[in-house]
Design a protein around this motif. Structure first.
Motif, short mmCIF file in Angstrom:
data_model
loop_
_atom_site.label_atom_id
_atom_site.label_comp_id
_atom_site.label_asym_id
_atom_site.label_seq_id
_atom_site.Cartn_x
_atom_site.Cartn_y
_atom_site.Cartn_z
N VAL A 1 0.96 4.22 -2.87
CA VAL A 1 0.72 5.63 -2.55
C VAL A 1 1.88 6.49 -3.05
CG1 VAL A 1 0.54 7.30 -0.64
CG2 VAL A 1 -0.83 5.21 -0.61
N ARG B 1 0.83 -1.20 0.00
CA ARG B 1 0.00 0.00 0.00
C ARG B 1 0.87 1.26 0.00
NH1 ARG B 1 -2.10 -0.20 5.02
NH2 ARG B 1 -0.48 1.19 5.69
N ASP B 2 1.88 1.29 0.84
CA ASP B 2 2.76 2.46 0.90
C ASP B 2 3.47 2.69 -0.43
OD1 ASP B 2 2.01 2.74 3.53
OD2 ASP B 2 3.87 1.90 4.36
N LYS C 1 1.58 9.44 -5.78
CA LYS C 1 2.03 10.80 -5.49
C LYS C 1 2.99 11.31 -6.56
CE LYS C 1 3.50 11.48 -1.29
NZ LYS C 1 4.06 11.25 0.06
N LEU D 1 -6.19 7.35 -4.55
CA LEU D 1 -5.66 7.60 -3.22
C LEU D 1 -6.77 7.54 -2.16
CD1 LEU D 1 -3.15 10.46 -4.03
CD2 LEU D 1 -2.57 8.21 -3.10
N ALA D 2 -7.93 8.09 -2.47
CA ALA D 2 -9.06 8.04 -1.53
C ALA D 2 -9.50 6.60 -1.29
CB ALA D 2 -10.22 8.87 -2.07
N TYR D 3 -9.51 5.79 -2.33
CA TYR D 3 -9.89 4.38 -2.18
C TYR D 3 -8.90 3.67 -1.25
CZ TYR D 3 -10.84 -0.49 -3.13
OH TYR D 3 -11.12 -1.81 -2.98
N ILE D 4 -7.62 3.90 -1.47
CA ILE D 4 -6.60 3.28 -0.62
C ILE D 4 -6.78 3.75 0.82
CG2 ILE D 4 -4.14 3.22 -0.11
CD1 ILE D 4 -3.68 3.35 -3.18
N ALA D 5 -7.01 5.05 1.02
CA ALA D 5 -7.13 5.60 2.37
C ALA D 5 -8.35 5.06 3.11
CB ALA D 5 -7.22 7.12 2.29
N THR D 6 -9.42 4.75 2.41
CA THR D 6 -10.62 4.26 3.09
C THR D 6 -10.63 2.75 3.24
OG1 THR D 6 -11.84 4.22 1.00
CG2 THR D 6 -12.04 6.20 2.35
N ASN D 7 -9.67 2.07 2.67
CA ASN D 7 -9.60 0.60 2.76
C ASN D 7 -8.29 0.12 3.38
OD1 ASN D 7 -12.10 -0.35 1.33
ND2 ASN D 7 -11.26 1.07 -0.17
N ILE D 8 -7.77 0.88 4.32
CA ILE D 8 -6.50 0.52 4.94
C ILE D 8 -6.62 -0.73 5.79
CG2 ILE D 8 -4.81 1.24 6.66
CD1 ILE D 8 -4.94 4.02 5.50
#
Length: 64
Positions: free
Chosen positions: A33, A29-30, A37, A56-63
């Motif tokens: 991201v 994930r990192d 970026k 990015l929003a999808y990744i942030a909400t599915n951590i």
């Protein structure tokens, strides 16, 4: 709840592969991201920037 990664005397030599912060999925994930970026910094097309933000929003909400 804290992980036991890098804990001296803990059950893991380095990272717990299932750790939400240090494990395999977190590392992947990192990396995603950071790649997004970098793409956003080079991008000049507003439509593509919106796509990157959505990713990015999808990744942030599915951590976890």
């Amino acid at each position: 709840m804290s992980c036991q990664c890098h804990l001296v005397g803990g059950p893991f030599i380095a990272e717990d592969p299932d750790c939400a912060v240090h494990g395999t999925a977190a590392t992947r994930r990192d990396r995603e991201v950071e790649e997004l970026k970098a793409c956003a910094q080079r991008e000049d097309d507003p439509a593509r920037l919106r796509e990157i933000i959505d990713e990015l929003a999808y990744i942030a909400t599915n951590i976890y």
